[in-house]
Design an enzyme around this catalytic site. Structure first.
Site, short mmCIF file in Angstrom:
data_model
loop_
_atom_site.label_atom_id
_atom_site.label_comp_id
_atom_site.label_asym_id
_atom_site.label_seq_id
_atom_site.Cartn_x
_atom_site.Cartn_y
_atom_site.Cartn_z
N ARG B 287 -7.77 -40.76 60.03
CA ARG B 287 -6.92 -40.89 61.22
C ARG B 287 -7.66 -41.74 62.23
O ARG B 287 -8.55 -41.26 62.92
CB ARG B 287 -6.64 -39.49 61.78
N HIS B 291 -5.10 -37.61 67.56
CA HIS B 291 -4.25 -36.63 66.88
C HIS B 291 -2.83 -36.78 67.39
O HIS B 291 -1.90 -37.04 66.64
CB HIS B 291 -4.74 -35.20 67.11
N TYR B 300 -14.84 -34.80 70.07
CA TYR B 300 -15.27 -34.20 68.81
C TYR B 300 -15.68 -35.19 67.72
O TYR B 300 -16.05 -34.78 66.63
CB TYR B 300 -14.19 -33.26 68.26
#
Ligand SMILES: Cc1ncc(C[n+]2csc(CCOP(=O)(O)OP(=O)(O)O)c2C)c(N)n1
Ligand SMILES: [Mg+2]
Lengths: 327, 391
Positions: B287, B291, B300
Site C-alpha cells: 500500500r 490507509h 507507523y
C-alpha cells in the site's frame, strides 16, 4: 485546570489507570503504535510498553474474547473496538462470555473489563461508521452500558468503568471527540455508574438525552426559555444500563411532560425503555403523552443526508411544543 | 487505587507431572509417527521490477489486450490521485486509495468473464472500473451519495464491502448458488491481509472447501492493516499457507506483476469452472499511499520502506515490458496518461453535476414495501424537511 477535548480526557483517564494499577491493560486494533485511529490511546505504548498496550490482529471477536480471558486471570483489560459498528463481530463473545461468565462460574470469575467504542453519526463517515446500537447492549443482561456527553464526564465515567467489578460497555460519541473543551481536574470526580445528572434545572418539561444528543437538547432548552419562556429540565442519562429510574421519575413527576432524545433507531430504542419506566412509576403525574425524538427505523443515511436523519434542536423544540400544548 | 500485583491474586498450581518424552525417531516401524503432507504452495513471478520477463512462464496475450491492461492500471492510478486532491480540497469524503496495487487489481479481474461474479472490498477502484462501474459512481459514493452504490446495468457484482471480511461468506454463498443451479460462472472475491484474521473469512474458506464452491479468493497482502504490519497480523509470513489447512489450493504471487496475477487467477478461475473448487491467491503487494485519507502513515512506517517499494512500482514495471515489446514508447505513454487524466476529469464533471443530496429518498430501498408504521415515520420525516424548506 487544563481545558481538554474528549479525546484528551479519555487519554488522561487511561493513562492514570495504567499508572495506578498494573492489572490495567489496553488492547485493540491500531491502539499501540498508531495511538488509535482517533488518537485516544496516543502515547500510552511509549509509557507502558507492548505488554500493556497491545496492538491486536483484525479480529473483534478475539479482542473481546481475549479480554474476557484476561479478566478471568485477574487483569483489568480495556478493549477498544475501532468503531461501534464492528462490535457486532464480537456479539457472540459479549453476549456469551463477557456478560455471563460471572454467573456461569458461580461468581468465581467476575469479568471486570471495559469495551470502548466510538459510536454515532455526524462526522461524515463512510457506511457502517455512524450507527448507534447501544440498545443491543442494554438488552443484554449482565452488562453495564455508559455514554459520556463531554470531556469531563468521559474522563470520570471511564475511571468508574475501569473500577467497576462488572463488564462495562463504554460508548464514546465520536461527534464530540474534538467538538469542545472543558475544564478537566487533575483527579477524577468519583461518579457512580447508574446515576443520571440533571444538566439543567426546569419545571415545565423534562428533556432526557445522552451522548452527542445532549448538545441539541441543551440548545433546545435555551431556545425554549428565550423564545417561549419555558423552563425545561434537561437530564443527561450517562448510564444507559443500569438506568437511573429515580431521577427520571422525580423530574417527570415534577414537570408532567417529557421528550426523550436519542440518535439510534426508534423501534425498541432506549427511549422506549425510559417511557415504559415513567409510565410505570409516574403515570398519574403525566399531563401529556411522552414524545420521542430519535433516529428513524432505516439504515443510517450516507453522509450527505445524515444531518436530516439526526435529531436537532429544532426537532426537539417542535416535539416539546406539541407536548406542552397537549390538553 | 492501590498497586496490586497480578500473580498474587491467583493460586499457584503444583507443577505438571513429569513425563519423559523421547525424541521422535526419523521413522517408526511399529506405530505411526510420521510427517503429514500439507501440500506445496507455489510462488509466482513472471515479470521482475527491471522489466525482465521469464518467457517460459509468460502468458500469451495479444498486443491490444496488453495495452488495454496497461491503460486500466494507469486510469486507476490517475483516479486515485485525482480523488486525493479532491479530498484535500473538501470535495470528497474519506476514501481508501489503492496506489501501488494496480497490478493486483487488474491482474485478478482480467480473467473474469461478464457472466462471472465479483465481490470486492473497498480498496479496489481499478477492478471495479474494469467490471463496468463508473468513475463518477465511485466518486459519488465515496462522497456520501447513496446513488453511487447503484449497480450499473449488465454488471452483477456486489457492492464493495467496508466491514472487513464480512462479504466473504456471502461471496461463497453466491458460488454455492451457481453450483446449485448448475451454472458455470465463477465468483471472485478479494480482501486484505488484515481480513485474513476475521472469523467470517475463515468460516467462508471452510464452507467453500466443504462444498467445492466455484470461487477464487484473492488476498491482497499490501503489508498493512491500517498501522498493523502483516508481521504482527499473522504468526506466519506467507498467508497463502492458510489455504491448504482448509483444503484450498493456494498460490502466492507477486502482486506488483500483472502477468503473474493474470496467470494465477486464470488458473484458479479455470479450476473453479471445471468443478475443482476454490482457490486462494495471496497477492504480495504494497500500500504505497494512506490507509484512508484520515490516516497518517508517518506514525507507523518509515519513508525508506516506501521508497524501496516505489522501485517495484507495478505500472513502471509493466511499462518497461511493453516498451521492450515495442508496444509503447515515451510519446505513447504520455498520450495514454493524458487520455486517462482527461477521462477522470470528464467523470468529475459528471460527478459534480450529480452531486446533489437527495434527503427525501432516505427511506427508499428499505423493504419491498414500506410497512405502514415506517411509512408514517417517513411522512413525519418529510414534514420535517418541508418545515425546514429542504428539497
Ligand atoms: C470488521 C472491521 N473491523 C475493523 C474495521 C476498520 N478497518 C477498516 S480497514 C482496516 C484494515 C484492513 O486491513 P486489510 O484487511 O489488510 O485491508 P487494506 O486496508 O490493507 O486494504 C480496519 C481495521 C472494519 N472496517 N471492519
Ligand atoms: Mg492490508
Amino acid at each position: 485546570m487544563p481545558k481538554m477535548n474528549m479525546v484528551e480526557a479519555l487519554n488522561l483517564a487511561l493513562d492514570q489507570n495504567l499508572a495506578n494499577d498494573d492489572r490495567v491493560c489496553v488492547l485493540g486494533e491500531d491502539v499501540a503504535v498508531d495511538g488509535g485511529v482517533f488518537r485516544v490511546t496516543k502515547g500510552l505504548l511509549e509509557k507502558y510498553g507492548e505488554d500493556r498496550v497491545i496492538d491486536t490482529p483484525l479480529a473483534e471477536g478475539a479482542i473481546i474474547g481475549a479480554a474476557v480471558g484476561m479478566a478471568v486471570y485477574g487483569l483489568r483489560p480495556v478493549a477498544e473496538i475501532q468503531f461501534s459498528g464492528f462490535t457486532l463481530q464480537a456479539f457472540d463473545q459479549i453476549e456469551q462470555n463477557m456478560a455471563r461468565l460471572r454467573h456461569r462460574s458461580h461468581g468465581r470469575y467476575p469479568i471486570s473489563m471495559v469495551m470502548r467504542a466510538p459510536y454515532g453519526g455526524g462526522i461524515r463517515a463512510v457506511e457502517h461508521h455512524s450507527e448507534s446500537r447501544e440498545a443491543y447492549w442494554a438488552h443484554t443482561p449482565g452488562l453495564k452500558v455508559v455514554i459520556p456527553s463531554g470531556p469531563r464526564s468521559a474522563r470520570d465515567l471511564l475511571h468508574a468503568a475501569i473500577d467497576d467489578s462488572d463488564p462495562v460497555i463504554f460508548y464514546e460519541p465520536k461527534a464530540l471527540y474534538r467538538a469542545f473543551r472543558e475544564d478537566v481536574p487533575d483527579q477524577p470526580q468519583k461518579i457512580a455508574i447508574g446515576k443520571a445528572q440533571i444538566a439543567r434545572q426546569g419545571t415545565d418539561i423534562t428533556l432526557i438525552a445522552y451522548g452527542a444528543m445532549m448538545r441539541p437538547a441543551l440548545e433546545a432548552a435555551q431556545d425554549l426559555k428565550d423564545l417561549h419562556s419555558i423552563e425545561a429540565e434537561v437530564i443527561d442519562l450517562l448510564s444507559i444500563s443500569p438506568m437511573d429510574t429515580q431521577t427520571l421519575v422525580e423530574s417527570v413527576s415534577k414537570t408532567g411532560r417529557c421528550v426523550v432524545v436519542h440518535e439510534g433507531p426508534r423501534c425498541c430504542g432506549i427511549a422506549a425503555e425510559i417511557i415504559a419506566r415513567i409510565n410505570e412509576h409516574a403515570f398519574e403525574h403525566l399531563l401529556a403523552p411522552i414524545k420521542r425524538v430519535t433516529g428513524y427505523d432505516i439504515h443510517f443515511p450516507y453522509f450527505q443526508c445524515e444531518q436530516h436523519y439526526l435529531p436537532d434542536a429544532d426537532t426537539i423544540i417542535e416535539a416539546a411544543n406539541e407536548t406542552l400544548q397537549y390538553e | 487505587m492501590s498497586h496490586k500485583a497480578v500473580k498474587s491474586s491467583r493460586p499457584t498450581l503444583s507443577p505438571s507431572p513429569a513425563v519423559e518424552v523421547r525424541a521422535a525417531p526419523h521413522r517408526s516401524e511399529v506405530m505411526p509417527r510420521k510427517k503429514i503432507d500439507l501440500g506445496e504452495i507455489e510462488y509466482l513471478r513472471i515479470l521482475d521490477e527491471h522489466g525482465e520477463v521469464d518467457e517460459a512462464l509468460e502468458p500469451k496475450i495479444d498486443g491490444d489486450e496488453l495495452l488495454r491492461i496497461y491503460r486500466a492500471m494507469v486510469l486507476t492510478r490517475k483516479l486515485d490521485i485525482r480523488m486525493l486532491t479532491m479530498q484535500r480540497q473538501g470535495e470528497m469524503g474519506t476514501f481508501a486509495p489503492g496506489i501501488g496495487q494496480e497490478a493486483t487489481q487488474i491482474g485478478q479481474i482480467y480473467p473474469l468473464g461478464k457472466d462471472d461474479w465479483f465481490s470486492p472490498s473497498y480498496r479496489c477502484f481499478g477492478a471495479q472500473l474494469w467490471r463496468g462501474w463508473t468513475i463518477e459512481g465511485l466518486m459519488l459514493l465515496w462522497d456520501g451519495f447513496f446513488e453511487g452504490f447503484e449497480i450499473p446495468q449488465g454488471v452483477h457484482d456486489l457492492p464493495f464491502s467496508i466491514v472487513v471480511g464480512s462479504h466473504v461468506p456471502v461471496a461463497v454463498g453466491v458460488a454455492m448458488g451457481i453450483k446449485n443451479r448448475g451454472g458455470d460462472a465463477v465468483m471472485l472475491t478479494n480482501f486484505g491481509d488484515g481480513a485474513m484474521s476475521q472469523g467470517s473469512v475463515n468460516e467462508a474458506f471452510n464452507f467453500a472447501s466443504v462444498y467445492k464452491a466455484p470461487i477464487v479468493f484473492v488476498c491482497e497482502n499490501n503489508g498493512y492493516a491500517i498501522s498493523v504490519p502483516v508481521e504482527k497480523q499473522a504468526g506466519i509470513s506467507e498467508l497463502a499457507r492458510r489455504g491448504p489447512g482448509f483444503g484450498i489450493r493456494s498460490m502466492r504471487a507477486d502482486g506488483n506483476d500483472v502477468l503473474a496475477m493474470i496467470v494465477a487467477t486464470t488458473e484458479a478461475v479455470q479450476r473453479a469452472r471445471a468443478g475443482d473448487g476454490p482457490s486462494l491467491i495471496e497477492a504480495v503487494t504494497y500500500r504505497m499511499s494512506l490507509h484512508t485519507t484520515a490516516d497518517d502513515p508517518k506514525v507507523y512506517r518509515r519513508d525508506e520502506e516506501v521508497e524501496q517499494w516505489q522501485a517495484k512500482c507495478p505500472i513502471a514495471r509493466f511499462e518497461k515490458y511493453l516498451m521492450n515489446k515495442g508496444l509503447l514508447d515515451p510519446q505513447a505513454i504520455g498520450r495514454l496518461g493524458d487520455e486517462c487524466e482527461q477521462e477522470v476529469l470528464e467523470a468529475r464533471t459528471r460527478f459534480r453535476e450529480r452531486a446533489k443530496a437527495r434527503p427525501r429518498e432516505v427511506f427508499e430501498m428499505m423493504y419491498e414495501e414500506l410497512p405502514p408504521e415506517l411509512d408514517q415515520q417517513r411522512r413525519e420525516y418529510l414534514a420535517k424537511l418541508d418545515r425546514k424548506g429542504v428539497q
